[in-house]
Design an enzyme around this catalytic site. Sequence first.
Site, PDB file in Angstrom:
ATOM      1  N   TYR A 171       9.232  -4.163  -0.467  1.00  0.00           N
ATOM      2  CA  TYR A 171       8.479  -2.961  -0.076  1.00  0.00           C
ATOM      3  C   TYR A 171       9.275  -1.698  -0.414  1.00  0.00           C
ATOM      4  CZ  TYR A 171       5.515  -0.043   2.985  1.00  0.00           C
ATOM      5  OH  TYR A 171       4.660   0.911   3.494  1.00  0.00           O
ATOM      6  N   SER A 176       5.644   6.086   1.424  1.00  0.00           N
ATOM      7  CA  SER A 176       6.155   5.682   2.743  1.00  0.00           C
ATOM      8  C   SER A 176       7.481   6.396   2.957  1.00  0.00           C
ATOM      9  CB  SER A 176       6.413   4.178   2.721  1.00  0.00           C
ATOM     10  OG  SER A 176       7.144   3.775   3.864  1.00  0.00           O
TER      11      SER A 176
HETATM   12  P1  NAD Z   1      -3.947  -1.831   5.968  1.00  0.00           P
HETATM   13  O1  NAD Z   1      -3.478  -3.244   5.930  1.00  0.00           O
HETATM   14  O2  NAD Z   1      -4.745  -1.355   7.137  1.00  0.00           O
HETATM   15  O3  NAD Z   1      -4.787  -1.503   4.661  1.00  0.00           O
HETATM   16  C1  NAD Z   1      -4.352  -1.909   3.388  1.00  0.00           C
HETATM   17  C2  NAD Z   1      -5.521  -1.870   2.430  1.00  0.00           C
HETATM   18  O4  NAD Z   1      -5.077  -2.347   1.150  1.00  0.00           O
HETATM   19  C3  NAD Z   1      -6.683  -2.785   2.863  1.00  0.00           C
HETATM   20  O5  NAD Z   1      -7.916  -2.148   2.609  1.00  0.00           O
HETATM   21  C4  NAD Z   1      -6.528  -3.978   1.926  1.00  0.00           C
HETATM   22  O6  NAD Z   1      -7.748  -4.675   1.658  1.00  0.00           O
HETATM   23  C5  NAD Z   1      -6.008  -3.293   0.675  1.00  0.00           C
HETATM   24  N1  NAD Z   1      -5.386  -4.254  -0.222  1.00  0.00           N
HETATM   25  C6  NAD Z   1      -4.342  -5.087   0.034  1.00  0.00           C
HETATM   26  N2  NAD Z   1      -4.125  -5.875  -1.026  1.00  0.00           N
HETATM   27  C7  NAD Z   1      -5.030  -5.529  -1.979  1.00  0.00           C
HETATM   28  C8  NAD Z   1      -5.321  -5.977  -3.288  1.00  0.00           C
HETATM   29  N3  NAD Z   1      -4.652  -6.985  -3.861  1.00  0.00           N
HETATM   30  N4  NAD Z   1      -6.342  -5.407  -3.962  1.00  0.00           N
HETATM   31  C9  NAD Z   1      -7.070  -4.407  -3.394  1.00  0.00           C
HETATM   32  N5  NAD Z   1      -6.845  -3.938  -2.159  1.00  0.00           N
HETATM   33  C10 NAD Z   1      -5.840  -4.492  -1.470  1.00  0.00           C
HETATM   34  O7  NAD Z   1      -2.629  -0.953   5.757  1.00  0.00           O
HETATM   35  P2  NAD Z   1      -2.286   0.591   6.033  1.00  0.00           P
HETATM   36  O8  NAD Z   1      -1.279   0.603   7.093  1.00  0.00           O
HETATM   37  O9  NAD Z   1      -3.511   1.405   6.146  1.00  0.00           O
HETATM   38  O10 NAD Z   1      -1.522   0.943   4.683  1.00  0.00           O
HETATM   39  C11 NAD Z   1      -2.060   1.771   3.660  1.00  0.00           C
HETATM   40  C12 NAD Z   1      -0.919   2.291   2.811  1.00  0.00           C
HETATM   41  O11 NAD Z   1      -0.068   3.099   3.610  1.00  0.00           O
HETATM   42  C13 NAD Z   1      -0.025   1.194   2.208  1.00  0.00           C
HETATM   43  O12 NAD Z   1       0.335   1.543   0.896  1.00  0.00           O
HETATM   44  C14 NAD Z   1       1.174   1.210   3.112  1.00  0.00           C
HETATM   45  O13 NAD Z   1       2.325   0.749   2.466  1.00  0.00           O
HETATM   46  C15 NAD Z   1       1.266   2.684   3.431  1.00  0.00           C
HETATM   47  N6  NAD Z   1       2.030   2.972   4.652  1.00  0.00           N
HETATM   48  C16 NAD Z   1       1.642   2.482   5.847  1.00  0.00           C
HETATM   49  C17 NAD Z   1       2.399   2.775   6.975  1.00  0.00           C
HETATM   50  C18 NAD Z   1       2.028   2.281   8.316  1.00  0.00           C
HETATM   51  O14 NAD Z   1       2.848   2.431   9.232  1.00  0.00           O
HETATM   52  N7  NAD Z   1       0.858   1.732   8.524  1.00  0.00           N
HETATM   53  C19 NAD Z   1       3.548   3.577   6.858  1.00  0.00           C
HETATM   54  C20 NAD Z   1       3.916   4.065   5.609  1.00  0.00           C
HETATM   55  C21 NAD Z   1       3.137   3.752   4.512  1.00  0.00           C
END
Ligand code: NAD
Length: 255
Positions: A150, A137
Amino acid sequence: MKNVIITGGTSGIGLGIARLFAAQGYNLLLNGLEKNGPQLADELAQEHQVKTAYSAANLQHPAQIREMVRQAEQELGQVDVLINNAGIQYVAPVEEFPEDRWDAILAINMSATFHASKAVWPGMKERGFGRIINIASAHALRASEYKVAYVAAKHGVAGITKVLALEGAPHGITCNAICPGYVRTPLVDAQIADQARAHQMSEADVIEKVMLKKQPIKQFVDVQALGNLALYLASETAGQLTGAMLPVDGGWTAQ
Ligand code: NAD
């Protein structure tokens, strides 16, 4: 064709990446807690004529992570690429930050990256090829208030990325992190509501004044851009790119 594990591959960024990898012919193991995980895996297999598997492993439990990797090795053959993407968020001032959210965020966003990488490592080392891609991130590089767990976890992922790059270098294993700015996914939708409470603002103001305030390109980052970078990092061509923290954040961390 090569095989990839994508944690959190059944939602948001992970699912977007999964679609691009399947379209390029990668066989995939999708992990994630969404109930339609098996169905998503089947759909991708049919649409792109690739092998897919689904694992409901809860990444808070190292034994389940090891089992997920074993499953991928059994059902797909071997693991060439590991994408550590699963993550959760919780937004609250430090004195109110629930201890169980701290533990869960550290476990899922950071420790799972270590456990999964450790489990795929012997196979990658033996074959002299491996690609580990951590979806970190902008918060692996910068801090924001109300996100103590986080930001700590993502900075931890930066450390893991660099160490694995060093240890993988003699064995053809690269490890890099993609550092997205804000991407409009279910995780961010939930955060908009949380941030509105923490900052005592309307949701529209959170988007404009908190989230996109930090991104000079005033748009949410596109999942396709992240997926295409991941595809490049996974390729044979990218063998000399390792240990890097690669921002795709609309200019946020240039500041
Ligand atoms: P999302 O909530 O759409 O997806 C998260 C995924 O992680 C889901 O499939 C969920 O089931 C899985 N997950 C959560 N807890 C879990 C567990 N205990 N065991 C197995 N799976 C688990 O989120 P996203 O926005 O797609 O985020 C994906 C990654 O990208 C994350 O690491 C997040 O920190 C990172 N990220 C997201 C953003 C953003 O703006 N969306 C920005 C920077 C980084």
